[in-house]
Design an enzyme around this catalytic site. Structure first.
Site, mmCIF file in Angstrom:
data_model
loop_
_atom_site.group_PDB
_atom_site.id
_atom_site.type_symbol
_atom_site.label_atom_id
_atom_site.label_comp_id
_atom_site.label_asym_id
_atom_site.label_seq_id
_atom_site.Cartn_x
_atom_site.Cartn_y
_atom_site.Cartn_z
ATOM 1 N N GLU A 101 -8.645 -10.976 -8.054
ATOM 2 C CA GLU A 101 -7.761 -9.813 -7.884
ATOM 3 C C GLU A 101 -6.619 -9.832 -8.903
ATOM 4 O OE1 GLU A 101 -6.766 -9.971 -3.702
ATOM 5 O OE2 GLU A 101 -8.792 -9.368 -3.107
ATOM 6 N N LYS A 139 0.838 -1.196 0.000
ATOM 7 C CA LYS A 139 0.000 0.000 0.000
ATOM 8 C C LYS A 139 0.884 1.262 0.000
ATOM 9 C CE LYS A 139 -3.803 -2.460 2.329
ATOM 10 N NZ LYS A 139 -4.587 -2.592 3.592
ATOM 11 N N ARG A 182 2.922 -6.819 9.232
ATOM 12 C CA ARG A 182 2.166 -5.787 9.953
ATOM 13 C C ARG A 182 2.605 -5.705 11.411
ATOM 14 N NH1 ARG A 182 -3.616 -7.593 7.309
ATOM 15 N NH2 ARG A 182 -3.639 -6.191 5.512
ATOM 16 N N HIS A 203 -1.573 -5.564 1.461
ATOM 17 C CA HIS A 203 -2.794 -6.331 1.197
ATOM 18 C C HIS A 203 -2.406 -7.725 0.702
ATOM 19 C CE1 HIS A 203 -6.616 -7.611 -0.632
ATOM 20 N NE2 HIS A 203 -5.866 -8.039 -1.639
ATOM 21 N N ARG A 247 -0.990 -14.762 3.992
ATOM 22 C CA ARG A 247 -1.733 -14.049 5.037
ATOM 23 C C ARG A 247 -1.016 -14.164 6.389
ATOM 24 N NH1 ARG A 247 -6.408 -10.875 4.040
ATOM 25 N NH2 ARG A 247 -7.309 -11.677 5.966
ATOM 26 N N TYR A 289 -11.876 -3.123 -3.653
ATOM 27 C CA TYR A 289 -12.452 -3.297 -2.315
ATOM 28 C C TYR A 289 -13.986 -3.353 -2.347
ATOM 29 C CZ TYR A 289 -8.034 -2.789 0.253
ATOM 30 O OH TYR A 289 -6.778 -2.992 0.797
ATOM 31 N N THR A 322 -5.176 -8.247 10.397
ATOM 32 C CA THR A 322 -5.605 -6.982 9.768
ATOM 33 C C THR A 322 -5.256 -5.768 10.630
ATOM 34 O OG1 THR A 322 -7.422 -8.155 8.707
ATOM 35 C CG2 THR A 322 -7.626 -5.756 8.861
ATOM 36 N N ASN A 329 -1.893 -0.161 7.393
ATOM 37 C CA ASN A 329 -1.322 -1.496 7.671
ATOM 38 C C ASN A 329 -0.468 -2.043 6.524
ATOM 39 O OD1 ASN A 329 -3.372 -2.258 5.938
ATOM 40 N ND2 ASN A 329 -4.453 -3.558 7.410
ATOM 41 N N PHE A 359 -15.747 2.483 6.992
ATOM 42 C CA PHE A 359 -14.367 2.900 6.707
ATOM 43 C C PHE A 359 -14.022 2.854 5.217
ATOM 44 C CE2 PHE A 359 -14.332 -1.635 7.893
ATOM 45 C CZ PHE A 359 -13.710 -2.202 6.788
HETATM 46 P P1 DAT Z 1 -7.322 -7.547 5.235
HETATM 47 O O1 DAT Z 1 -6.594 -6.388 4.572
HETATM 48 O O2 DAT Z 1 -6.536 -8.088 6.402
HETATM 49 O O3 DAT Z 1 -7.745 -8.614 4.255
HETATM 50 P P2 DAT Z 1 -10.099 -6.678 5.212
HETATM 51 O O4 DAT Z 1 -10.187 -7.267 3.852
HETATM 52 O O5 DAT Z 1 -11.130 -7.063 6.214
HETATM 53 O O6 DAT Z 1 -8.666 -6.946 5.882
HETATM 54 O O7 DAT Z 1 -10.139 -5.087 5.101
HETATM 55 C C1 DAT Z 1 -9.411 -4.431 4.079
HETATM 56 C C2 DAT Z 1 -8.713 -3.255 4.683
HETATM 57 O O8 DAT Z 1 -9.688 -2.351 5.205
HETATM 58 C C3 DAT Z 1 -7.803 -3.572 5.885
HETATM 59 O O9 DAT Z 1 -6.510 -3.960 5.484
HETATM 60 C C4 DAT Z 1 -7.797 -2.285 6.621
HETATM 61 C C5 DAT Z 1 -9.187 -1.725 6.381
HETATM 62 N N1 DAT Z 1 -10.064 -2.060 7.504
HETATM 63 C C6 DAT Z 1 -10.603 -3.261 7.772
HETATM 64 N N2 DAT Z 1 -11.352 -3.220 8.873
HETATM 65 C C7 DAT Z 1 -11.306 -1.940 9.306
HETATM 66 C C8 DAT Z 1 -11.875 -1.231 10.392
HETATM 67 N N3 DAT Z 1 -12.664 -1.850 11.284
HETATM 68 N N4 DAT Z 1 -11.586 0.082 10.519
HETATM 69 C C9 DAT Z 1 -10.803 0.714 9.630
HETATM 70 N N5 DAT Z 1 -10.227 0.113 8.562
HETATM 71 C C10 DAT Z 1 -10.472 -1.188 8.408
HETATM 72 MG MG MG Z 2 -9.097 -8.522 2.719
#
Ligand code: DAT
Ligand code: MG
Length: 148
Positions: free
Chosen positions: A126, A9, A102, A115, A85, A49, A91, A112, A57
């Site tokens: 993706e 990112k 992370r 991805h 992962r 996304y 996350t 973080n 968010f």
């Molecule tokens: P990951 O990136 O671990 O697959 P995710 O797909 O659930 O997690 O979410 C994508 C991204 O969105 C994550 O890297 C950071 C952001 N995110 C997820 N949950 C969040 C939250 N509760 N508050 C703020 N940002 C969040």
């Molecule tokens: Mg994800």
């Protein structure tokens, strides 16, 4: 062989963590099949996304992803989605174990740094989105030193 989509990112790029992150996947034994530095437009980030579009968010997440260039990669190897992962960590960096990317380099969930696809099916989707022209088909000469 299984493939996953990994993206460094904008904060990971700005903080000079590209080499460190690539190195962790390389040293594990995974093979790099695609790599590019790119800036993404808002609709593209929203598409990536799209499953999170109803989350509170979502807008902040999209702003973050379009805030600077990212590194898009395809990595290949046995169980690379799940293992990738694990290498990345939880996350929320507050929950990520030390030794994960992370856990070692991030503090906040909204910064973080990386991805990784969460399943083989989402990885396929993706990879198709980020690498519409395909990836590079090659096999490491170390293959038989990594796999039995
Ligand atoms: P990951 O990136 O671990 O697959 P995710 O797909 O659930 O997690 O979410 C994508 C991204 O969105 C994550 O890297 C950071 C952001 N995110 C997820 N949950 C969040 C939250 N509760 N508050 C703020 N940002 C969040
Ligand atoms: Mg994800």
């Amino acid at each position: 062989m299984e493939q996953t989509f990994i993206m460094i990112k904008p904060d990971g790029v700005q903080r000079g963590l590209v080499g460190e992150i690539i190195s962790r996947f390389e040293k594990k034994g995974f093979s790099l099949k695609g790599l590019k530095l790119m800036s993404v437009e808002r609709p593209f980030a929203e598409k990536h996304y799209e499953d999170l579009s109803s989350k509170p968010f979502f807008n902040g997440l999209v702003e973050y992803i379009i805030s600077g260039p990212v590194i898009a990669m395809v990595w290949e190897g046995k169980n690379v989605v799940t293992t990738g992962r694990k290498i990345i960590g939880a996350t929320n960096p507050s929950d990520s174990d030390p030794g994960t990317i992370r856990g070692d380099f991030a503090i906040e969930i909204g910064r973080n740094i990386i991805h990784g696809s969460d399943a083989v099916e989402s990885a396929k989707k993706e990879i198709a989105l980020w690498f519409p022209d395909g990836t590079v088909n090659w096999q490491s000469s170390l293959h038989h030193w990594i796999y039995e």
